[in-house]
Design a protein around this motif. Sequence first.
Motif, short mmCIF file in Angstrom:
data_model
loop_
_atom_site.label_atom_id
_atom_site.label_comp_id
_atom_site.label_asym_id
_atom_site.label_seq_id
_atom_site.Cartn_x
_atom_site.Cartn_y
_atom_site.Cartn_z
N ASP A 54 0.89 -1.17 0.00
CA ASP A 54 0.00 0.00 0.00
C ASP A 54 0.92 1.21 0.00
O ASP A 54 2.15 1.05 0.00
CB ASP A 54 -0.98 -0.04 1.20
N PRO A 55 0.39 2.44 0.01
CA PRO A 55 1.28 3.61 -0.10
C PRO A 55 2.32 3.74 1.01
O PRO A 55 3.31 4.47 0.84
CB PRO A 55 0.30 4.80 -0.07
N ASN A 56 2.15 3.06 2.14
CA ASN A 56 3.07 3.21 3.25
C ASN A 56 3.84 1.92 3.59
O ASN A 56 4.75 1.96 4.40
CB ASN A 56 2.32 3.64 4.51
N THR A 57 3.47 0.79 2.99
CA THR A 57 4.03 -0.50 3.40
C THR A 57 4.85 -1.14 2.28
O THR A 57 4.32 -1.46 1.22
CB THR A 57 2.91 -1.48 3.82
N CYS A 148 7.11 -3.48 6.18
CA CYS A 148 7.77 -2.38 6.89
C CYS A 148 7.16 -1.06 6.46
O CYS A 148 6.78 -0.89 5.31
CB CYS A 148 9.26 -2.36 6.57
N ASN A 149 7.10 -0.13 7.39
CA ASN A 149 6.57 1.20 7.11
C ASN A 149 7.67 2.04 6.49
O ASN A 149 8.75 2.20 7.06
CB ASN A 149 6.05 1.83 8.40
N ILE A 150 7.40 2.60 5.32
CA ILE A 150 8.39 3.41 4.60
C ILE A 150 8.33 4.88 5.02
O ILE A 150 9.18 5.67 4.64
CB ILE A 150 8.22 3.26 3.07
N ASP A 151 7.33 5.25 5.85
CA ASP A 151 7.19 6.65 6.25
C ASP A 151 8.40 7.15 7.03
O ASP A 151 8.86 8.27 6.83
CB ASP A 151 5.92 6.86 7.08
N ASP A 152 8.91 6.35 7.97
CA ASP A 152 10.11 6.74 8.70
C ASP A 152 11.28 5.94 8.12
O ASP A 152 11.78 4.99 8.71
CB ASP A 152 9.95 6.48 10.20
N ALA A 176 11.40 8.85 -2.78
CA ALA A 176 11.46 10.13 -3.50
C ALA A 176 10.59 10.07 -4.76
O ALA A 176 9.89 11.03 -5.08
CB ALA A 176 12.91 10.46 -3.86
N TRP A 177 10.63 8.93 -5.48
CA TRP A 177 9.82 8.78 -6.68
C TRP A 177 8.34 8.85 -6.33
O TRP A 177 7.56 9.52 -7.01
CB TRP A 177 10.14 7.45 -7.37
N LEU A 178 7.95 8.15 -5.26
CA LEU A 178 6.54 8.17 -4.83
C LEU A 178 6.09 9.57 -4.40
O LEU A 178 4.95 9.96 -4.67
CB LEU A 178 6.32 7.16 -3.70
N ALA A 179 6.95 10.32 -3.75
CA ALA A 179 6.59 11.68 -3.33
C ALA A 179 6.35 12.57 -4.54
O ALA A 179 5.48 13.46 -4.50
CB ALA A 179 7.71 12.26 -2.46
N ARG A 180 7.06 12.32 -5.62
CA ARG A 180 6.93 13.14 -6.83
C ARG A 180 5.79 12.67 -7.72
O ARG A 180 5.07 13.47 -8.32
CB ARG A 180 8.23 13.15 -7.60
#
Length: 182
Positions: A54-57, A148-152, A176-180
């Motif tokens: 998912d967007p965070n995992t 794993c949580n990619i947020d931190d 970085a790619w996901l943030a953009r």
Amino acid sequence: MPEKPTILQRQTVAQSRLFRAEQLDLRFSNGVERRYEKLCSGGPGAVLMVPMLDPNTVLMVREYAGGLEDYHLSLPKGAMDKGETPEQSANRELKEEVGYGASKLDYLKCLHLSPSYMEHKIHVLLARDLYPERLAGDEPEPLEIVPCNIDDLLALTMRDDVIEGRTIAALFMARAWLARHG
């Protein structure tokens, strides 16, 4: 950019089931001669995937590493088969290692590991829109899948069991790619 050195001689100096080492005698444009040794790649390369459940995992795998003589947590990866594209290899390896395929694969970058003495390259792909599908793999034991949580990301990459440079680089590139691109 400087002129590439001239290869005066090339010879295989060692070979095993997995590795071949070459010795290169080189002459640089300024006349200096040096002998280099390098590990040669045995195929078309490898793939390393950042599978996002998912967007965070991100799904990581705990596996045994012979070089460490211990287990570590990394991203799924594997050798490309002859004739496969990086995307085809990535989807096959995902199914073998984590039990998911990816509807979306975004090519991030080709990384070279220790280019001073190795030819080895690995293609990094971001895998999204995962769906359950398992293929038989070649691992000697089942891999432990660790969400794993990619947020931190800093905390994740500072864990004692996350030590592989390719994994750490790929996680930062993917975030970085996901943030953009979302």
